[in-house]
Scaffold this motif. Structure first.
Motif, PDB file in Angstrom:
ATOM      1  N   LEU A 251       0.481   0.998   2.738  1.00 26.99           N
ATOM      2  CA  LEU A 251       0.368   1.646   4.047  1.00 26.99           C
ATOM      3  C   LEU A 251       1.655   1.574   4.866  1.00 26.99           C
ATOM      4  CD1 LEU A 251      -3.274   0.753   5.158  1.00 26.99           C
ATOM      5  CD2 LEU A 251      -2.403   2.892   4.218  1.00 26.99           C
ATOM      6  N   PRO A 252       2.400   0.443   4.878  1.00 23.31           N
ATOM      7  CA  PRO A 252       3.670   0.461   5.614  1.00 23.31           C
ATOM      8  C   PRO A 252       4.646   1.501   5.074  1.00 23.31           C
ATOM      9  CG  PRO A 252       2.983  -1.796   5.190  1.00 23.31           C
ATOM     10  CD  PRO A 252       2.066  -0.918   4.405  1.00 23.31           C
ATOM     11  N   ARG A 253       4.722   1.660   3.755  1.00 21.23           N
ATOM     12  CA  ARG A 253       5.596   2.684   3.190  1.00 21.23           C
ATOM     13  C   ARG A 253       5.098   4.084   3.525  1.00 21.23           C
ATOM     14  NH1 ARG A 253       6.757   0.315  -2.927  1.00 21.23           N
ATOM     15  NH2 ARG A 253       7.922  -1.562  -2.275  1.00 21.23           N
ATOM     16  N   LEU A 254       3.773   4.260   3.512  1.00 20.85           N
ATOM     17  CA  LEU A 254       3.216   5.560   3.887  1.00 20.85           C
ATOM     18  C   LEU A 254       3.542   5.889   5.335  1.00 20.85           C
ATOM     19  CD1 LEU A 254       1.518   7.964   2.984  1.00 20.85           C
ATOM     20  CD2 LEU A 254      -0.522   6.708   3.699  1.00 20.85           C
ATOM     21  N   LEU A 255       3.527   4.882   6.207  1.00 28.83           N
ATOM     22  CA  LEU A 255       3.933   5.103   7.595  1.00 28.83           C
ATOM     23  C   LEU A 255       5.379   5.561   7.660  1.00 28.83           C
ATOM     24  CD1 LEU A 255       3.514   4.921  10.649  1.00 28.83           C
ATOM     25  CD2 LEU A 255       4.077   2.488  10.513  1.00 28.83           C
ATOM     26  N   GLY A 256       6.251   4.925   6.883  1.00 31.95           N
ATOM     27  CA  GLY A 256       7.642   5.358   6.854  1.00 31.95           C
ATOM     28  C   GLY A 256       7.788   6.787   6.380  1.00 31.95           C
ATOM     29  N   LEU A 257       6.989   7.175   5.380  1.00 29.87           N
ATOM     30  CA  LEU A 257       7.043   8.553   4.891  1.00 29.87           C
ATOM     31  C   LEU A 257       6.580   9.533   5.960  1.00 29.87           C
ATOM     32  CD1 LEU A 257       7.386  10.580   2.542  1.00 29.87           C
ATOM     33  CD2 LEU A 257       5.007  10.091   1.919  1.00 29.87           C
TER      34      LEU A 257
ATOM     35  N   ALA B 114       1.915  10.387  -4.592  1.00 24.82           N
ATOM     36  CA  ALA B 114       2.850   9.711  -5.494  1.00 24.82           C
ATOM     37  C   ALA B 114       3.168   8.311  -4.987  1.00 24.82           C
ATOM     38  CB  ALA B 114       4.136  10.531  -5.630  1.00 24.82           C
ATOM     39  N   LEU B 115       3.317   8.164  -3.680  1.00 21.35           N
ATOM     40  CA  LEU B 115       3.602   6.860  -3.095  1.00 21.35           C
ATOM     41  C   LEU B 115       2.419   5.912  -3.266  1.00 21.35           C
ATOM     42  CD1 LEU B 115       5.462   6.129   0.175  1.00 21.35           C
ATOM     43  CD2 LEU B 115       3.183   5.163  -0.102  1.00 21.35           C
ATOM     44  N   MET B 116       1.196   6.423  -3.056  1.00 22.76           N
ATOM     45  CA  MET B 116       0.022   5.567  -3.111  1.00 22.76           C
ATOM     46  C   MET B 116      -0.355   5.206  -4.546  1.00 22.76           C
ATOM     47  SD  MET B 116      -0.672   5.008   0.001  1.00 22.76           S
ATOM     48  CE  MET B 116      -2.151   4.079  -0.346  1.00 22.76           C
ATOM     49  N   LEU B 117      -0.341   6.171  -5.459  1.00 20.72           N
ATOM     50  CA  LEU B 117      -0.863   5.942  -6.799  1.00 20.72           C
ATOM     51  C   LEU B 117       0.164   5.369  -7.756  1.00 20.72           C
ATOM     52  CD1 LEU B 117      -3.030   9.166  -7.201  1.00 20.72           C
ATOM     53  CD2 LEU B 117      -3.757   6.884  -6.524  1.00 20.72           C
TER      54      LEU B 117
ATOM     55  N   VAL C 108       9.539   5.169  -0.344  1.00 25.09           N
ATOM     56  CA  VAL C 108       9.540   6.430   0.391  1.00 25.09           C
ATOM     57  C   VAL C 108      10.420   7.464  -0.304  1.00 25.09           C
ATOM     58  CG1 VAL C 108      10.125   7.521   2.582  1.00 25.09           C
ATOM     59  CG2 VAL C 108       9.015   5.275   2.572  1.00 25.09           C
ATOM     60  N   ILE C 109      11.679   7.108  -0.562  1.00 23.96           N
ATOM     61  CA  ILE C 109      12.614   8.064  -1.155  1.00 23.96           C
ATOM     62  C   ILE C 109      12.203   8.391  -2.588  1.00 23.96           C
ATOM     63  CG2 ILE C 109      15.020   8.513  -1.717  1.00 23.96           C
ATOM     64  CD1 ILE C 109      14.401   8.366   1.265  1.00 23.96           C
TER      65      ILE C 109
ATOM     66  N   MET D 275       9.378  10.890  -2.622  1.00 23.67           N
ATOM     67  CA  MET D 275       9.829  12.239  -2.300  1.00 23.67           C
ATOM     68  C   MET D 275      10.513  12.881  -3.501  1.00 23.67           C
ATOM     69  SD  MET D 275      11.197  11.625   1.621  1.00 23.67           S
ATOM     70  CE  MET D 275      11.516  13.362   1.923  1.00 23.67           C
ATOM     71  N   ARG D 276      11.266  12.103  -4.252  1.00 23.50           N
ATOM     72  CA  ARG D 276      11.883  12.631  -5.466  1.00 23.50           C
ATOM     73  C   ARG D 276      10.825  13.005  -6.506  1.00 23.50           C
ATOM     74  NH1 ARG D 276      16.646   8.030  -6.011  1.00 23.50           N
ATOM     75  NH2 ARG D 276      18.010   8.845  -4.356  1.00 23.50           N
ATOM     76  N   ARG D 277       9.788  12.179  -6.630  1.00 23.70           N
ATOM     77  CA  ARG D 277       8.707  12.494  -7.565  1.00 23.70           C
ATOM     78  C   ARG D 277       8.011  13.786  -7.165  1.00 23.70           C
ATOM     79  NH1 ARG D 277       7.182  12.012 -12.038  1.00 23.70           N
ATOM     80  NH2 ARG D 277       5.044  11.284 -11.762  1.00 23.70           N
ATOM     81  N   SER D 278       7.761  13.953  -5.879  1.00 21.69           N
ATOM     82  CA  SER D 278       7.122  15.181  -5.416  1.00 21.69           C
ATOM     83  C   SER D 278       7.982  16.397  -5.722  1.00 21.69           C
ATOM     84  CB  SER D 278       6.853  15.095  -3.911  1.00 21.69           C
ATOM     85  OG  SER D 278       6.321  16.293  -3.417  1.00 21.69           O
TER      86      SER D 278
END
Length: 438
Positions: free
Chosen positions: A228-234, A293-296, A301-302, A305-308
């Motif tokens: 969740l902290p990384r998701l907040l950053g995203l 991608a971030l959660m699973l 964060v970065i 975004m590259r995976r997406s």
């Protein structure tokens, strides 16, 4: 047909030329009644094939990078299916329909259509309605209660417009405007946090629903809380990126207008704004799969975004269409609920709709805000699962198409004939443990 494991037909000789894999090879002739010796499986044939009746080759889906090499021939009663897909010829038997894909959960384990993605999101709500609606209602109720309190205590009431030459009234109007902007920023932050928590938890629910496994709110929270902290950053970085793009597009026109060239500056503002809008839409679609991608995949964060960007590459228009359709469905549900709630709020509060629209109403009472808040809670409880579910399933669909995630999901679901599940997959029961494509 290229001589790659899983694509050459049984008994064919190696060949690098197209459409040569099934041609007859010269050899010793035998009498019609003479028994033919059983031919050994050639070394290029893949030893691991999907089980009969549990996986079918989707028509029109080419193999990419060897990940889908097992779609060329499918073991089936009466022979082997060729790479033609549905209705293709069978070696060693007659014509036979391709067996349906395995479906341990809410979606079949194969590339999905648009309707199947939407139906998968709805099926997740039906199959796990206690968990899904529980998460959505709790998050929506808490966030909307805070928004209602901030709106009632912080935001100023509607006042008639001040006279142009009235100094004290003008200063009061400026103070009210600043107060309204500050209150809107607070409510927007609350809404962002609510979306963050709901998206993270519901993505984990969807990932388990794909495998047909039960999930509780405690399970979803345990899987999601670390990210969740990384998701907040995203979710904070993404709006800032779009704002920077819009600022870059508008800056030349604003500078030219402030220097005195009004007409050219306005034209440049329009063109720059249009260009910024196009770039923003392109970036929004390109990074729309970063959240799942971030959660699973437990990425940063970065990296997410590259995976997406990698998953969306080559499918930008398709991802845009599906996300736009989901947005329209969400907007329709919200309007169906919020419009009657707004009318009821005006009736209960005793305000005149025309006075409120003209800005001549003295204030917005607590009754009005509470009724509007109740409508917002109901609409959010229904739309959170749809938006999060569609995005998560679209992410999985892209990985199935590019990285054969369906085989990993089948192993994680414990389907027979797919081999041993990767280390950790059986324990978590989510696509989190599948290895991302390189």
């Amino acid at each position: 047909m290229n001589n790659s494991p899983g694509w050459a037909s049984p008994g064919s000789a190696p060949s690098d030329e197209p459409d040569r894999g099934t041609q007859e090879q010269p050899g010793p002739q035998t009498a019609p009644d003479e028994p033919v010796a059983e031919q050994p499986t050639p070394p290029n044939w893949s030893k691991q094939q999907p089980p009969a009746g549990e996986w079918s080759s989707p028509a029109g889906i080419p193999a990419q990078g060897g990940a889908r090499s097992r779609a060329g021939a499918i073991p089936h009663q009466g022979g082997w299916h060729g790479p033609q897909g549905d209705g293709g010829p069978v070696w060693g038997g007659g014509w036979s329909p391709v067996p349906p894909a395995a479906k341990p959960g809410v979606i079949p384990l194969r590339p999905l259509g648009v309707g199947e993605i939407l139906d998968g999101a709805a099926s997740t709500m039906r199959a796990h309605w206690r968990t899904v609606l529980g998460i959505s209602l709790i998050v929506a109720a808490v966030s909307q209660t805070l928004i209602t309190v901030v709106s009632g205590l912080w935001l100023p009431g509607r006042q008639p417009a001040p006279d142009a030459g009235s100094g004290p009234e003008l200063r009061q109007a400026l103070r009210d405007t600043g107060q309204a902007l500050a209150g809107s920023a607070v409510t927007s932050l609350i809404g962002l946090l609510a979306t963050l928590i709901a998206t993270g938890l519901l993505t984990m629910v969807t990932s388990r629903a794909v495998l047909g496994r039960p999930v509780t709110t405690a399970d979803a929270w345990k899987d999601a809380r670390g990210q969740l902290p990384r998701l907040l950053g995203l979710l904070l970085l993404f709006p800032l990126m779009l704002f920077a793009v819009a600022a870059v597009g508008l800056a030349p026109g604003i500078i030219l207008t402030s220097s005195g060239s009004l007409a050219p500056g306005l034209l440049l503002i329009v063109l720059g704004g249009l260009a910024g809008f196009v770039v923003s839409v392109w970036l929004a679609v390109r990074y729309s799969l970063a959240s799942p991608a971030l959660m699973l995949e437990k990425q940063g964060v970065i990296a997410s975004m590259r995976r997406s960007a990698k998953l969306v590459r080559g499918s930008w228009w398709r991802v845009l269409g599906i996300q736009l359709l989901a947005f329209l469905i969400v907007a329709l549900i919200e309007s169906i609920i919020q419009i009657p709630a707004t009318l009821i709020a005006f009736i209960v509060d005793g305000e005149s709709l025309m006075d409120w629209a003209n800005g001549t109403s003295d204030s917005t009472g607590w009754t009005f805000l509470i009724v509007i808040g109740i409508g917002a809670v109901i609409s959010s409880a229904l739309t959170f699962p749809i938006s999060a579910g569609v995005t998560a399933l679209l992410y999985m669909d892209q990985r199935i198409r590019r990285e054969a995630l369906d085989l990993e999901l089948a192993r994680a679901a414990g389907l027979s004939g797919y081999g041993t599940a990767p280390t950790g997959a059986a324990g978590s029961g989510t696509p989190t443990d599948t290895t991302p494509g390189s």
